[in-house]
Enzyme design. Sequence first.
Site, short mmCIF file in Angstrom:
data_model
loop_
_atom_site.label_atom_id
_atom_site.label_comp_id
_atom_site.label_asym_id
_atom_site.label_seq_id
_atom_site.Cartn_x
_atom_site.Cartn_y
_atom_site.Cartn_z
N HIS A 189 0.79 -1.21 0.32
CA HIS A 189 -0.10 0.32 -0.09
C HIS A 189 1.01 1.64 0.15
CE1 HIS A 189 -2.94 2.48 1.23
NE2 HIS A 189 -3.88 1.84 0.93
N ASP A 205 -8.14 -5.64 -0.08
CA ASP A 205 -8.37 -7.05 -1.09
C ASP A 205 -8.26 -7.63 -0.59
OD1 ASP A 205 -7.34 -3.34 -2.90
OD2 ASP A 205 -9.81 -4.36 -2.93
C1 SDX Z 1 -6.42 -0.32 -2.87
O1 SDX Z 1 -4.69 4.73 -1.86
C2 SDX Z 1 -5.16 3.95 -1.06
O2 SDX Z 1 -5.80 4.05 -0.14
C3 SDX Z 1 -5.63 2.25 -2.01
C4 SDX Z 1 -6.92 2.01 -1.31
C5 SDX Z 1 -8.38 2.50 -0.80
O3 SDX Z 1 -9.05 1.94 -0.10
O4 SDX Z 1 -9.17 3.68 -1.84
O5 SDX Z 1 -6.38 1.69 -0.16
C6 SDX Z 1 -7.28 0.22 -2.15
O6 SDX Z 1 -5.97 0.67 -4.19
C7 SDX Z 1 -5.76 -1.24 -2.40
C8 SDX Z 1 -3.86 -1.81 -3.00
C9 SDX Z 1 -4.55 -2.76 -3.78
N1 SDX Z 1 -4.19 -3.41 -5.05
C10 SDX Z 1 -2.99 -4.34 -4.74
O7 SDX Z 1 -3.34 -4.63 -4.67
C11 SDX Z 1 -1.96 -4.32 -5.83
C12 SDX Z 1 -0.83 -5.32 -5.59
N2 SDX Z 1 -0.31 -4.12 -4.39
C13 SDX Z 1 0.93 -3.28 -5.33
O8 SDX Z 1 0.77 -2.41 -6.22
C14 SDX Z 1 1.14 -1.91 -4.54
O9 SDX Z 1 1.89 -2.60 -3.21
C15 SDX Z 1 0.25 -0.39 -4.67
C16 SDX Z 1 -0.52 -0.08 -5.65
C17 SDX Z 1 -0.67 -1.15 -3.77
C18 SDX Z 1 1.65 0.47 -4.17
O10 SDX Z 1 2.19 0.62 -5.02
P1 SDX Z 1 3.54 1.70 -4.94
O11 SDX Z 1 3.38 2.65 -3.40
O12 SDX Z 1 3.36 2.87 -5.62
O13 SDX Z 1 4.83 1.27 -4.08
P2 SDX Z 1 5.78 0.70 -5.44
O14 SDX Z 1 4.81 -0.13 -6.39
O15 SDX Z 1 6.46 1.56 -6.04
O16 SDX Z 1 5.68 -0.73 -4.24
C19 SDX Z 1 7.14 -0.56 -3.65
C20 SDX Z 1 8.14 -1.40 -3.44
C21 SDX Z 1 8.86 -2.16 -5.18
O17 SDX Z 1 10.39 -2.71 -5.33
P3 SDX Z 1 11.16 -1.88 -5.65
O18 SDX Z 1 10.82 -0.98 -6.53
O19 SDX Z 1 11.38 -1.05 -4.09
O20 SDX Z 1 12.29 -2.75 -5.48
O21 SDX Z 1 7.19 -2.80 -3.35
C22 SDX Z 1 7.15 -3.60 -4.35
C23 SDX Z 1 7.78 -2.95 -5.51
O22 SDX Z 1 8.19 -3.65 -6.48
N3 SDX Z 1 5.87 -4.45 -4.55
C24 SDX Z 1 5.66 -5.73 -4.51
C25 SDX Z 1 4.05 -5.32 -4.05
N4 SDX Z 1 3.68 -3.52 -4.12
C26 SDX Z 1 4.98 -3.53 -3.69
N5 SDX Z 1 6.31 -6.49 -4.96
C27 SDX Z 1 5.26 -7.75 -4.75
N6 SDX Z 1 4.23 -7.87 -4.69
C28 SDX Z 1 3.62 -6.70 -4.20
N7 SDX Z 1 2.46 -6.52 -4.45
#
Ligand code: SDX
Length: 433
Positions: free
Chosen positions: A308, A366
């Site tokens: 998140h 989720d």
């Molecule tokens: C919702 O914003 C909100 O409040 C949203 C929400 C709401 O109520 O409105 O809470 C609802 O959207 C919840 C999130 C649902 N999405 C997912 O579950 C999809 C999987 N999660 C990711 O796509 C990700 O964690 C996000 C999109 C939720 C957050 O992305 P960020 O903040 O841009 O973080 P990032 O992508 O930069 O990740 C940081 C690191 C990265 O690695 P590095 O580049 O630093 O090496 O963590 C890794 C990412 O690769 N990472 C993951 C991961 N999520 C982040 N690696 C594996 N699996 C994951 N799920």
Amino acid sequence: MTQHCTLTLNGNADPLVELPVLSGTVGPDVIDVQTLYNKTGLFTYDPGFTSTASCSSSITYIDGEAGVLLYRGYPIEQLAEKCTFLEVCYLLLNGELPDKAQMHTFESTITMHTMVHDQLTNFFKGFRRDAHPMAIMVAVVGALSAFYHDALDIKSKKDRDISAIRLIAKVPTIVAMCHKYSTGLPFMYPQNKLSYVENFMRMMLATPCDEYVPNPVLVRALDRILILHADHEQNASTSTVRLAGSSGANPYACITSGIACLWGAAHGGANEAVLNMLIEIGDVSRIPLYISKAKDKNDAFRLMGFGHRVYKNHDPRAKLMRATCHEVLTELGLHDDELFKLALELERIALEDPYFIEKKLYPNVDFYSGIVLHALGIPTNMFTAMFAMGRTVGWIAHWDEMIADPEQKIGRPRQLYTGATQRDVPAQHGNAG
Ligand code: SDX
């Protein structure tokens, strides 16, 4: 005493600019950069808005480090336990919990607006039966603005309030219609004697051929799920609604823009993606394979339902959702549900893995919602529409707050331009003449 932040460039002793630092009631202070460009010719740069406060708001507060979520100051855990979704709707819209009289008026007003204009049913007929429900939601909710010319003056609080009532009341009816349309079963009309969630479950799961008897445990569970989804500060879809609203677009068009944004798998589409991921994993023996795929930079796979932007500790909603999941599965005699057991094991393994610990990736709202919706008989492709149903009130509350905000102006970000500098079209391209 107003705090200030002084900016210097390349170590020059003379400050480039002095900017005010503003404080809210709680949470990080902000550097007010509104005059930065006029004073320095510099923009701030923040793709994804990781360090940007886009507005001031008094609706929802999140402390991502502590795993705290407050709606108008009330902890989500207390609201989920002690309130109904419609009470939370009233709270988000008005800033205070309703007393009995206010709740009675609000609830009966919502009930009297749950039907949709009969011509709205024609919009469904243009879709294939297998159209994704979110595609239909975008079309049909967007079409609502064509039916309510009587109250589209966004500067009128009265018009804004009736639009809020109409959207909160009609979105569940439209969501249920999306499902019925995909099955070829007839649309179910709302029944005024039922509660908000009983009405939705009947329109969604019943047919005209049988009497619908709501299960109070399942109704309460779904009511709580809607509370958990009601609002979440300046998330992507809420920010989309605010940006659309800043141009003066009508509320139905703005909420439609929020629905479109929510559809993405990184946002509200994640609940559908979680269930599809669990089905693909299939067995606990395959969890290590998917954990390693999630950690592999060369693999696009992400553990859906994990991570998140704001929560760098547990998402308080995930804990409540997991408890609701257990409650529903037990009520339905599905405590041995394979998907739930798989999800619990996946969560356990992931939370012990250094990659997830180091990157502070915890289950989000989720991760468990798909399992409980699946157990309630909601088809997977309807999960994001369910999220939209809960979030409609949050979108409206933020839209209304923005319209009423004296600081509000049209949202118009700038950019760091990296394209070609000015150049002339080569002579040989003089095709026009
Ligand atoms: C919702 O914003 C909100 O409040 C949203 C929400 C709401 O109520 O409105 O809470 C609802 O959207 C919840 C999130 C649902 N999405 C997912 O579950 C999809 C999987 N999660 C990711 O796509 C990700 O964690 C996000 C999109 C939720 C957050 O992305 P960020 O903040 O841009 O973080 P990032 O992508 O930069 O990740 C940081 C690191 C990265 O690695 P590095 O580049 O630093 O090496 O963590 C890794 C990412 O690769 N990472 C993951 C991961 N999520 C982040 N690696 C594996 N699996 C994951 N799920």
